[in-house]
Design a protein around this motif. Structure first.
Motif, PDB file in Angstrom:
ATOM      1  N   LYS A  78       0.829  -1.200   0.000  1.00 54.45           N
ATOM      2  CA  LYS A  78       0.000   0.000   0.000  1.00 54.45           C
ATOM      3  C   LYS A  78       0.870   1.259   0.000  1.00 54.45           C
ATOM      4  O   LYS A  78       0.473   2.290  -0.557  1.00 54.45           O
ATOM      5  CB  LYS A  78      -0.971  -0.005   1.173  1.00 54.45           C
ATOM      6  N   GLN A  79       2.058   1.165   0.575  1.00 50.34           N
ATOM      7  CA  GLN A  79       2.971   2.306   0.534  1.00 50.34           C
ATOM      8  C   GLN A  79       3.422   2.596  -0.897  1.00 50.34           C
ATOM      9  O   GLN A  79       3.542   3.753  -1.300  1.00 50.34           O
ATOM     10  CB  GLN A  79       4.187   2.047   1.432  1.00 50.34           C
ATOM     11  N   ASP A  80       3.659   1.520  -1.666  1.00 52.18           N
ATOM     12  CA  ASP A  80       4.035   1.703  -3.071  1.00 52.18           C
ATOM     13  C   ASP A  80       2.904   2.340  -3.864  1.00 52.18           C
ATOM     14  O   ASP A  80       3.128   3.245  -4.686  1.00 52.18           O
ATOM     15  CB  ASP A  80       4.401   0.356  -3.700  1.00 52.18           C
ATOM     16  N   ALA A  81       1.680   1.862  -3.638  1.00 50.12           N
ATOM     17  CA  ALA A  81       0.528   2.413  -4.349  1.00 50.12           C
ATOM     18  C   ALA A  81       0.308   3.873  -3.981  1.00 50.12           C
ATOM     19  O   ALA A  81       0.039   4.718  -4.847  1.00 50.12           O
ATOM     20  CB  ALA A  81      -0.723   1.582  -4.036  1.00 50.12           C
ATOM     21  N   ALA A  82       0.422   4.171  -2.704  1.00 51.78           N
ATOM     22  CA  ALA A  82       0.235   5.550  -2.261  1.00 51.78           C
ATOM     23  C   ALA A  82       1.291   6.469  -2.860  1.00 51.78           C
ATOM     24  O   ALA A  82       0.988   7.589  -3.309  1.00 51.78           O
ATOM     25  CB  ALA A  82       0.275   5.613  -0.740  1.00 51.78           C
ATOM     26  N   ALA A  83       2.533   6.010  -2.901  1.00 52.46           N
ATOM     27  CA  ALA A  83       3.605   6.824  -3.463  1.00 52.46           C
ATOM     28  C   ALA A  83       3.393   7.073  -4.949  1.00 52.46           C
ATOM     29  O   ALA A  83       3.637   8.178  -5.462  1.00 52.46           O
ATOM     30  CB  ALA A  83       4.953   6.145  -3.225  1.00 52.46           C
ATOM     31  N   ALA A  84       2.935   6.045  -5.671  1.00 55.27           N
ATOM     32  CA  ALA A  84       2.707   6.188  -7.110  1.00 55.27           C
ATOM     33  C   ALA A  84       1.575   7.171  -7.385  1.00 55.27           C
ATOM     34  O   ALA A  84       1.676   8.021  -8.287  1.00 55.27           O
ATOM     35  CB  ALA A  84       2.399   4.827  -7.724  1.00 55.27           C
ATOM     36  N   LEU A  85       0.489   7.081  -6.637  1.00 62.08           N
ATOM     37  CA  LEU A  85      -0.624   8.000  -6.830  1.00 62.08           C
ATOM     38  C   LEU A  85      -0.225   9.422  -6.457  1.00 62.08           C
ATOM     39  O   LEU A  85      -0.577  10.381  -7.156  1.00 62.08           O
ATOM     40  CB  LEU A  85      -1.834   7.551  -6.011  1.00 62.08           C
ATOM     41  N   ASP A  86       0.500   9.556  -5.381  1.00 63.38           N
ATOM     42  CA  ASP A  86       0.945  10.881  -4.957  1.00 63.38           C
ATOM     43  C   ASP A  86       1.843  11.511  -6.021  1.00 63.38           C
ATOM     44  O   ASP A  86       1.722  12.701  -6.328  1.00 63.38           O
ATOM     45  CB  ASP A  86       1.678  10.767  -3.620  1.00 63.38           C
ATOM     46  N   ALA A  87       2.728  10.715  -6.613  1.00 63.47           N
ATOM     47  CA  ALA A  87       3.614  11.230  -7.651  1.00 63.47           C
ATOM     48  C   ALA A  87       2.843  11.658  -8.894  1.00 63.47           C
ATOM     49  O   ALA A  87       3.259  12.563  -9.621  1.00 63.47           O
ATOM     50  CB  ALA A  87       4.659  10.178  -8.022  1.00 63.47           C
TER      51      ALA A  87
END
Length: 436
Positions: A78-87
């Motif tokens: 979920k940290q990876d998904a959150a980082a990708a969406l934030d970027a």
């Protein structure tokens, strides 16, 4: 849409998810994200996949049959998904899971009902749920085939909504439409019937594939879409409610910033200068070129396009030209693009064009038996707000009181239209989650 002010209090749901970050006022690369050249694109060859049949029609049992599936990306946590969406500039606050994304190629039909194939993006949550609720997201306008959801090699503007829904626990299904992604031929832009069949058949292909991952798709489908995809979502919703598929059933509808009434709302705004001038040029050109391929509106481009664009504009919309090329290859004002006949054709549609517009503009003329919310930004510079007014009124005439969600004035790269996709996605995923 009266700038989305003065609406009946009972019909307004105000969102608190607006984006207020500053963005450049004007940037040729980002006036509309559907012209994006700033996103990293998948370097795929233009793949033509035939349906393997020479018959004039595709058997109903073959509609949605899976041709191929390929995993295109994974966000393990979920940290990876959150980082990708934030970027990508999207709200990551609803992320609960990592995601796996797949490109599906499947059998469907073209606007004439002939066999063809299409592609789309399926994104699944890395959750422990066996039976998944499905969100069908229909993307906004793109002209370059590799800007379609399934062609992106990283999370970008077009694929972020699907990632958002999947990371919140839904199975997200995002059709590329015909002629985009791995689909052969030209894209029939704003052709609601083919958008509907491509979307429904993508759902069927996803249902066939998901068991390979150890999960299954449930019956319920939540339909949403942005801009061009708003009409596509409404078309799919009508099809599902009508029982066009025996498995899937409609649960809710939430389109964002649609051009629901092209004849009486969008086209007048394009022509009278009330929308972004460059957006008006590109939409008018795309409309005439794509619909001439569908409905034979003119014999020669010179009838509707001024020189020198009469010799170049049709080729620009062949799916192989990037947004930067479209931006550079078209004039900055609609007066420099259209001939008097071109203006007259759009101002006073007749014959084939009038008949086709009647079909395209009927996506709100029905009686949904599920919750409906219409999302829009105030003073949208690309989709005239009057479109949402007219959709709301059409639904009311059929006895449906749809909530109009005022997203305020969110911006993404200087565009309120694009900002409505970002803010709308954040609001809709929360609403869909509450509907459980």
């Amino acid at each position: 849409m009266r700038q989305l002010t003065g609406l009946k209090a009972s019909a307004i749901v105000r969102s608190v998810d607006n984006m207020n970050s500053p963005y450049p006022e004007r940037n040729p690369r980002s006036v509309f994200r559907w012209l994006s050249t700033g996103m990293v694109l998948a370097c795929l060859a233009a793949t033509t996949v035939t349906a393997g049949a020479d018959s004039a029609t595709l058997p109903r049992s073959d509609r949605g049959r899976l041709v191929s599936a390929q995993q295109v990306s994974t966000l393990p946590t979920k940290q990876d998904a959150a980082a990708a969406l934030d970027a990508a500039g999207f709200d990551a606050s609803t992320v609960r899971f990592g995601t796996d994304a797949y490109r599906l190629v499947y059998r469907t039909v073209d606007p004439e009902g002939r066999p063809t194939t299409a592609s789309g993006l399926l994104v699944l949550p890395r959750s422990r749920e066996h039976q998944l609720r499905t969100v069908s997201f229909a993307h906004g306008t793109v002209s370059y085939r590799y800007d379609a959801p399934s062609s992106m090699d990283k999370v970008g503007f077009v694929s972020s909504p699907a990632i958002t829904y999947a990371s919140a626990g839904f199975a997200a299904v995002a059709p590329d439409y015909l002629g985009l992604g791995a689909g052969p031929g030209f894209h029939p832009w704003m052709d609601v019937p083919s958008e509907t069949t491509a979307s429904l058949d993508m759902l069927r292909a996803a249902r066939a594939f998901v068991p390979r991952t150890g999960r299954a798709l449930g019956h319920d489908v939540l339909a949403t879409g942005f801009s061009q995809g708003a009409s596509a979502a409404m078309g799919l919703a009508q099809s599902l409610q009508a029982g066009d598929d025996r498995w899937f059933r409609l649960e809710a509808v939430a389109p964002v910033s649609g051009a629901y009434d092209f004849r009486n709302a969008e086209t007048p705004a394009l022509l009278n200068g009330s929308l972004d001038p460059k957006a008006s040029v590109l939409y008018a050109a795309y409309f005439l070129v794509a619909w001439n391929r569908l409905h034979h509106l003119y014999d020669s481009p010179a009838e509707v396009f001024q020189a020198p664009y009469d010799g170049t504009v049709e080729a620009l919309f062949d799916g192989s030209h990037t947004g930067r090329q479209l931006f550079a290859g078209t004039p900055n004002t609609i007066n420099a693009l259209l001939t008097p006949r071109g203006f007259d054709m759009l101002r006073h549609p007749a014959g084939r064009l009038a008949a086709a517009l009647q079909v395209a503009d009927s996506t709100c003329a029905w009686t949904p038996r599920v919750p409906v919310r219409l999302y829009a930004a105030s003073a949208d510079e690309q989709a005239a707000n009057a479109n949402t007014d007219r959709c709301e009124a059409a639904l009311q005439s059929h006895g449906v009181s749809a909530a109009v969600v005022n997203l305020g004035t969110p911006e993404f790269e200087g565009s309120r239209h694009l900002g409505s996709n970002v803010a709308g996605t954040a609001a809709i995923v929360r609403w869909f989650s509450r509907l459980r």
